[in-house]
Scaffold this motif. Structure first.
Motif, PDB file in Angstrom:
ATOM      1  N   TYR A   1       1.375   4.111   1.648  1.00 56.09           N
ATOM      2  CA  TYR A   1       0.621   5.203   1.037  1.00 56.09           C
ATOM      3  C   TYR A   1       0.025   4.785  -0.309  1.00 56.09           C
ATOM      4  O   TYR A   1      -1.135   5.081  -0.605  1.00 56.09           O
TER       5      TYR A   1
ATOM      6  N   ALA B   1      -2.890   2.365   0.135  1.00 56.78           N
ATOM      7  CA  ALA B   1      -4.027   3.082   0.707  1.00 56.78           C
ATOM      8  C   ALA B   1      -4.714   3.953  -0.343  1.00 56.78           C
ATOM      9  O   ALA B   1      -5.953   4.028  -0.391  1.00 56.78           O
ATOM     10  N   LYS B   2      -3.933   4.602  -1.188  1.00 55.42           N
ATOM     11  CA  LYS B   2      -4.497   5.441  -2.250  1.00 55.42           C
ATOM     12  C   LYS B   2      -5.402   4.636  -3.175  1.00 55.42           C
ATOM     13  O   LYS B   2      -6.371   5.153  -3.731  1.00 55.42           O
ATOM     14  N   GLN B   3      -5.065   3.347  -3.325  1.00 55.35           N
ATOM     15  CA  GLN B   3      -5.841   2.490  -4.226  1.00 55.35           C
ATOM     16  C   GLN B   3      -6.883   1.659  -3.483  1.00 55.35           C
ATOM     17  O   GLN B   3      -7.415   0.688  -4.030  1.00 55.35           O
ATOM     18  N   GLY B   4      -7.152   2.032  -2.221  1.00 56.89           N
ATOM     19  CA  GLY B   4      -8.268   1.432  -1.502  1.00 56.89           C
ATOM     20  C   GLY B   4      -7.973   0.165  -0.725  1.00 56.89           C
ATOM     21  O   GLY B   4      -8.894  -0.546  -0.318  1.00 56.89           O
TER      22      GLY B   4
ATOM     23  N   LYS C   1      -8.100  -3.186  -4.471  1.00 58.80           N
ATOM     24  CA  LYS C   1      -9.094  -2.452  -3.696  1.00 58.80           C
ATOM     25  C   LYS C   1      -9.764  -3.381  -2.702  1.00 58.80           C
ATOM     26  O   LYS C   1     -10.141  -4.513  -3.028  1.00 58.80           O
TER      27      LYS C   1
ATOM     28  N   GLU D   1      -6.654  10.139   6.038  1.00 60.25           N
ATOM     29  CA  GLU D   1      -6.565  10.706   4.692  1.00 60.25           C
ATOM     30  C   GLU D   1      -7.257   9.858   3.644  1.00 60.25           C
ATOM     31  O   GLU D   1      -7.893  10.382   2.721  1.00 60.25           O
ATOM     32  N   TYR D   2      -7.164   8.523   3.774  1.00 61.44           N
ATOM     33  CA  TYR D   2      -7.663   7.655   2.709  1.00 61.44           C
ATOM     34  C   TYR D   2      -8.856   6.800   3.118  1.00 61.44           C
ATOM     35  O   TYR D   2      -9.358   6.012   2.306  1.00 61.44           O
ATOM     36  N   LYS D   3      -9.286   6.923   4.384  1.00 64.00           N
ATOM     37  CA  LYS D   3     -10.484   6.217   4.857  1.00 64.00           C
ATOM     38  C   LYS D   3     -10.361   4.703   4.688  1.00 64.00           C
ATOM     39  O   LYS D   3     -11.302   4.019   4.262  1.00 64.00           O
TER      40      LYS D   3
ATOM     41  N   ILE E   1      -2.678   7.931   7.627  1.00 62.10           N
ATOM     42  CA  ILE E   1      -3.192   7.262   6.433  1.00 62.10           C
ATOM     43  C   ILE E   1      -4.680   6.962   6.557  1.00 62.10           C
ATOM     44  O   ILE E   1      -5.451   7.165   5.604  1.00 62.10           O
ATOM     45  N   SER E   2      -5.105   6.485   7.714  1.00 61.93           N
ATOM     46  CA  SER E   2      -6.521   6.127   7.876  1.00 61.93           C
ATOM     47  C   SER E   2      -7.426   7.355   7.748  1.00 61.93           C
ATOM     48  O   SER E   2      -8.525   7.278   7.183  1.00 61.93           O
TER      49      SER E   2
END
Length: 262
Positions: free
Chosen positions: A24, A27-30, A5, A53-55, A50-51
């Motif tokens: 992906y 990104a899902k894990q920060g 993260k 969707e996952y900030k 991606i940016s």
């Protein structure tokens, strides 16, 4: 590594396949991302998606790793942008399924440039910064083909044997300094590899790139030196321990000959 993260991850060959799946999953894990590949348009589309969707922060640097100077240019561009690489994913690479003499020497030279030389250069470039921080991670994507000689896929599998041995050797050098360096060994995976390699994989089991990426990240966090993806691939990896080298060559030769010279 304890966590990914808020770490910044450089992924090569990120525009599709396993590289895209890694983007992906991280990104899902920060994790924040640095994406590179030849297809800059695809990278920009992926980065935007991606940016949103996952900030997370996603930076794009296009580049062709067939060019010997690209790893150095890429590293310098990243530094000039004020970015620091916490994790490197050396995913870019390609192979050919063929009778050895049916492919050009130029193709083999390109294969070695990407699969071996670019990978080695990027490791050499990022490691000093990781050592200074006392923490870092590198996943070098190898293959189950690295585990034994592979007639009809000779150059590709030999290049991946280098990746496996090189990664584990670096693990031995730098793990005590807080750096996890591991070889990820997927088998047949549903990516664009088959099309480029002209690989006839009908009837073969295949993993999804998302599963490969998930298992790779999990193994990295467990401080593994290598990871074979898939239970059956892991079981089959023991064959070279029980067969003579010549017998193993004959087994693989028979299997691959039926796919190449069908």
């Amino acid at each position: 590594m304890k966590t990914i993260k808020n770490k910044t991850v450089l992924i090569t060959g990120a525009s599709s396949g396993i590289g895209e799946a890694f983007a992906y999953e991280f990104a899902k894990q920060g994790s924040n991302l640095i994406l590179t590949a030849r297809s800059e348009d695809k990278l920009n589309f992926l980065a935007s998606k991606i940016s949103k969707e996952y900030k997370v922060k996603v930076s794009v640097f296009g580049g062709d790793l067939l060019q010997k100077e690209t790893p150095y240019k890429l590293y310098n561009q990243i530094k000039e942008a004020g970015l620091s690489i916490d994790i490197l994913i050396n995913n870019a690479g390609f192979g050919k399924w063929t009778n050895f003499l049916d492919e050009s020497i130029e193709q083999y030279e390109d294969m070695i440039e990407i699969n071996i030389n670019a990978l080695l250069k990027l490791c050499h470039l990022v490691l000093p910064d990781m050592i200074k921080k006392g923490e870092g991670g590198i996943i070098n994507v190898a293959s189950t083909g690295a585990l034994q000689p592979c007639p009809y896929v000779a150059a590709y599998c030999a290049s991946k044997s280098f990746v496996l041995d090189f990664s584990e050797a670096l693990y031995g050098e730098y793990n005590k300094k807080g750096i996890t360096i591991m070889a990820l060994c997927p088998g047949n995976t549903t990516t664009g590899f088959q099309s480029v390699a002209k690989a006839y994989t009908k009837g073969m089991a295949a993993d999804k790139p998302q599963d490969v990426a998930k298992q790779g990240i999990k193994a990295l966090l467990k401080n593994k030196s290598f990871k074979i993806v898939g239970t059956m691939n892991y079981i089959q990896s023991f064959l070279p321990r029980f067969l003579t080298r010549k017998a193993m060559i004959n087994v693989v030769s028979s299997m691959m000959n039926s796919k190449i010279n069908r």
